[in-house]
Write an enzyme that holds these catalytic residues in place. Structure first.
Site, PDB file in Angstrom:
ATOM      1  N   TYR A  47      91.578   9.441 -95.470  1.00  0.00           N
ATOM      2  CA  TYR A  47      90.260  10.048 -95.294  1.00  0.00           C
ATOM      3  C   TYR A  47      90.020  11.016 -96.445  1.00  0.00           C
ATOM      4  O   TYR A  47      90.791  11.972 -96.640  1.00  0.00           O
ATOM      5  CB  TYR A  47      90.169  10.806 -93.961  1.00  0.00           C
ATOM      6  CG  TYR A  47      88.892  11.609 -93.875  1.00  0.00           C
ATOM      7  CD1 TYR A  47      87.651  10.965 -93.887  1.00  0.00           C
ATOM      8  CD2 TYR A  47      88.911  13.006 -93.830  1.00  0.00           C
ATOM      9  CE1 TYR A  47      86.469  11.695 -93.851  1.00  0.00           C
ATOM     10  CE2 TYR A  47      87.731  13.736 -93.792  1.00  0.00           C
ATOM     11  CZ  TYR A  47      86.515  13.080 -93.802  1.00  0.00           C
ATOM     12  OH  TYR A  47      85.345  13.793 -93.780  1.00  0.00           O
TER      13      TYR A  47
ATOM     14  N   ARG B 282      56.255  -1.579 -72.951  1.00  0.00           N
ATOM     15  CA  ARG B 282      57.082  -2.781 -72.762  1.00  0.00           C
ATOM     16  C   ARG B 282      58.430  -2.697 -73.482  1.00  0.00           C
ATOM     17  O   ARG B 282      59.296  -3.552 -73.291  1.00  0.00           O
ATOM     18  CB  ARG B 282      56.300  -4.032 -73.173  1.00  0.00           C
ATOM     19  CG  ARG B 282      55.218  -4.366 -72.134  1.00  0.00           C
ATOM     20  CD  ARG B 282      54.654  -5.735 -72.353  1.00  0.00           C
ATOM     21  NE  ARG B 282      53.774  -5.772 -73.506  1.00  0.00           N
ATOM     22  CZ  ARG B 282      53.577  -6.845 -74.265  1.00  0.00           C
ATOM     23  NH1 ARG B 282      54.216  -7.968 -73.993  1.00  0.00           N
ATOM     24  NH2 ARG B 282      52.760  -6.798 -75.283  1.00  0.00           N
TER      25      ARG B 282
ATOM     26  N   GLY C 274      51.342   0.583 -86.730  1.00  0.00           N
ATOM     27  CA  GLY C 274      52.716   1.055 -86.896  1.00  0.00           C
ATOM     28  C   GLY C 274      53.762   0.124 -86.308  1.00  0.00           C
ATOM     29  O   GLY C 274      54.951   0.270 -86.584  1.00  0.00           O
TER      30      GLY C 274
ATOM     31  N   ALA D  48      49.546   4.472 -84.586  1.00  0.00           N
ATOM     32  CA  ALA D  48      50.868   4.529 -83.954  1.00  0.00           C
ATOM     33  C   ALA D  48      50.851   5.401 -82.704  1.00  0.00           C
ATOM     34  O   ALA D  48      51.819   6.095 -82.403  1.00  0.00           O
ATOM     35  CB  ALA D  48      51.887   5.064 -84.956  1.00  0.00           C
TER      36      ALA D  48
ATOM     37  N   ASN E  81      89.223  18.754 -94.139  1.00  0.00           N
ATOM     38  CA  ASN E  81      88.042  19.460 -94.650  1.00  0.00           C
ATOM     39  C   ASN E  81      87.394  20.375 -93.623  1.00  0.00           C
ATOM     40  O   ASN E  81      86.528  21.153 -93.969  1.00  0.00           O
ATOM     41  CB  ASN E  81      87.007  18.447 -95.164  1.00  0.00           C
ATOM     42  CG  ASN E  81      86.547  17.492 -94.086  1.00  0.00           C
ATOM     43  OD1 ASN E  81      87.306  17.143 -93.178  1.00  0.00           O
ATOM     44  ND2 ASN E  81      85.304  17.070 -94.163  1.00  0.00           N
TER      45      ASN E  81
ATOM     46  N   LYS F  34      83.630  10.261 -97.380  1.00  0.00           N
ATOM     47  CA  LYS F  34      82.371  10.939 -97.023  1.00  0.00           C
ATOM     48  C   LYS F  34      82.101  12.051 -98.010  1.00  0.00           C
ATOM     49  O   LYS F  34      83.010  12.821 -98.334  1.00  0.00           O
ATOM     50  CB  LYS F  34      82.472  11.528 -95.612  1.00  0.00           C
ATOM     51  CG  LYS F  34      81.180  12.155 -95.147  1.00  0.00           C
ATOM     52  CD  LYS F  34      81.385  13.349 -94.247  1.00  0.00           C
ATOM     53  CE  LYS F  34      81.770  14.590 -95.028  1.00  0.00           C
ATOM     54  NZ  LYS F  34      81.747  15.836 -94.238  1.00  0.00           N
TER      55      LYS F  34
ATOM     56  N   SER G 262     102.180   9.644-100.538  1.00  0.00           N
ATOM     57  CA  SER G 262     101.712   9.151 -99.238  1.00  0.00           C
ATOM     58  C   SER G 262     101.773  10.251 -98.194  1.00  0.00           C
ATOM     59  O   SER G 262     102.658  11.104 -98.210  1.00  0.00           O
ATOM     60  CB  SER G 262     102.593   7.990 -98.768  1.00  0.00           C
ATOM     61  OG  SER G 262     102.406   6.896 -99.632  1.00  0.00           O
TER      62      SER G 262
END
Ligand code: UD1
Ligand code: CA
Length: 448
Positions: free
Chosen positions: A348, A15, A103, A9, A368, A333, A387
């Site tokens: 979220y 290119r 590689g 590698a 957060n 997340k 809500s």
């Protein structure tokens, strides 16, 4: 005896027209070089990657993927034999066999490597992998007698008769480690390119009574990436394979051509994937879960019977338990969401733990991040978050608690309590009509 792996590698990959080293470009969500490691995952020996251009970055990425990999540096790229000789130090007392892969050539099948190993154990010193093609282009040509390999001629050095040969060299080699390292040190560079060619090995070996043979594979396995167009073509091939493998194992892909998979995506039997879903690395979807259209997932585990999307985003560290519901325009997340909990609209949830059977109302946010640190939100089981609740972390909301719609929760809520954290409503009788009249009168006056 072990079989070691050397991945070449060091090439510049000019290119690609990129500031990123070629082998760090992504295919199926993994850097190109990693596909060579995956092809050879069944080998039990040492792993060496030969790096040159962008070597520090490539070495770091390789060690990230495989902490045990050895990095050999080839400071100047003098040819493939020279590149292999860079691994000599690491493999000098290693014994066994060594396999050479590139590689930038991601599709060599493990079965092909096994076929080479079988040929090698049948009294062959070196096995070179070749393929038949109608368009041999600039590949090295293999001069054979049956499956005995006499020599390989590089395109630049080939006669017209040799250029007419359609059996081409893939570059993959399997040989006895000691023999390989001795022979690469004997290679010279008196050829059209002035390079040290790995392809000189059969001829040098023959003079010493060593036997080289050809194993054959389909040309599709030898697809190498040299340009962005090659990379796009390789991605297409990768995706086709990955989709097909999932369909074959009993995953429903409603519109397979619109689903994008990663090298490590795991979809269990009877998972259903709707159109236009993107799987980044590290996703596992359990049986009977449904990923609805236009969702984007990475580093996430989706439990059995769960439903995600449409238009959901699951980011790394998301753990959805069985039967959870993550609806449209919801981002999750680094959060664990318990069984049967619903986060159905426009929310979220990050750096959080949510228990079972809770309901997070539309537009709710775990706040957060304070601009410097991330903080955790803990929400219990059987909780009802009204809500548009803002949960200012760190904060804890107990089991079977409720928050009133529109609350900004900045203190813990004990089990079973209702938290109301918004200003009290004040109605002013007839005030709206009066205000409208005043405003409309002003507008009429301005128009004249
Ligand atoms: C090579 C083979 C050719 C074969 C073709 C298949 C030789 C001399 N030729 O040609 O017979 O048909 O592959 O694709 O082996 N590399 C290094 N260091 C170097 C030179 C190359 O690490 O000094 C790496 C490159 O990064 C690349 C691989 O080795 O991954 C092959 O090198 P490349 O220059 O592409 O070889 P080809 O000229 O294509
Ligand atoms: Ca090449």
């Amino acid at each position: 005896m072990p079989t070691h792996l050397v991945v070449l590698a060091a090439g510049e990959g000019s290119r690609m027209r990129s500031n990123t080293p070629k082998v760090l470009h992504l295919l199926g969500g993994a850097p190109l070089f990693q596909h060579a490691l995956i092809s050879a995952a069944r080998l039990d020996g040492k792993r060496v990657i030969v790096v040159g251009h962008g070597g520090t970055d490539v070495a770091a990425a390789a060690q990230d993927v495989d902490p045990e990999i050895h990095v050999a540096e080839q400071a100047t790229q003098l040819g493939t034999a020279h590149a292999v000789s860079m691994a000599a130090e690491t493999l000098k007392d290693a014994g066994g066999d060594t396999l050479i892969l590139y590689g930038d050539t991601p599709f060599i099948r493990p079965e092909t490597i096994e076929q080479m190993q079988a040929l090698r154990s049948a009294g062959t010193d070196m096995v070179f992998l070749g393929f038949e093609t109608e368009d041999p282009g600039r590949y090295g040509r293999m001069v054979t007698d049956g499956d005995m390999l006499e020599r390989i001629v590089e395109f630049n050095d080939a006669s017209d008769a040799e250029k007419a040969i359609t059996l081409c060299n893939s570059g993959v080699v399997l040989a006895d480690t000691k023999v390989l390292m001795r022979l690469v040190s004997e290679v010279g560079n008196t050829n059209a390119a002035g390079e040290f060619y790995l392809t000189d090995l059969p001829e040098i070996g023959a003079k010493q009574g060593l036997v080289a043979r050809v194993a054959r594979c389909d040309q599709s396995e030898t697809l190498g990436v040299n340009t962005r167009a090659d990379l796009a073509r390789a991605e297409h091939v990768f995706q086709e394979h990955a989709r097909r493998a999932n369909l074959d194992k009993g995953v429903t892909l409603v519109s397979p051509e619109s689903v994008h998979l990663s090298f490590d995506t795991v979809l269990e039997q009877d998972a259903v994937i709707e159109p236009f879903v993107v799987f980044g690395p590290g996703v596992k979807v359990a049986s009977t879960a449904r990923i609805r259209a236009f969702s984007h997932l990475e580093g996430a585990h989706v439990g059995p019977g769960a439903s995600v999307g449409p238009y959901a985003r699951l980011r790394p560290g998301t753990e959805l338990d069985a039967e959870t519901r993550i609806g449209n325009f919801v981002e999750v997340k680094n959060a664990q969401i318990g069984e049967r909990t619903k986060v159905n609209h426009l929310s979220y949830i990050g750096d959080a733990h949510v228990g079972r059977g809770s309901n997070i109302g539309a537009g709710s946010v775990t706040c957060n991040y304070d601009g410097v640190f991330k903080h955790k939100t803990e929400i219990g089981s059987g909780v009802f978050i009204g809500s548009n609740t803002m949960m200012v972390a760190p904060v804890k909301i107990g089991d079977e608690a409720m928050t009133a719609t529109g609350s900004v929760i900045s203190r813990d809520v004990p089990d079973g309590d209702l938290a109301v954290a918004r200003s009290r409503q004040d109605n002013k009788p007839g005030f709206a009509r009066k205000l409208f009249q005043k405003l409309r009168a002003r507008k009429a006056a301005e128009r004249g």
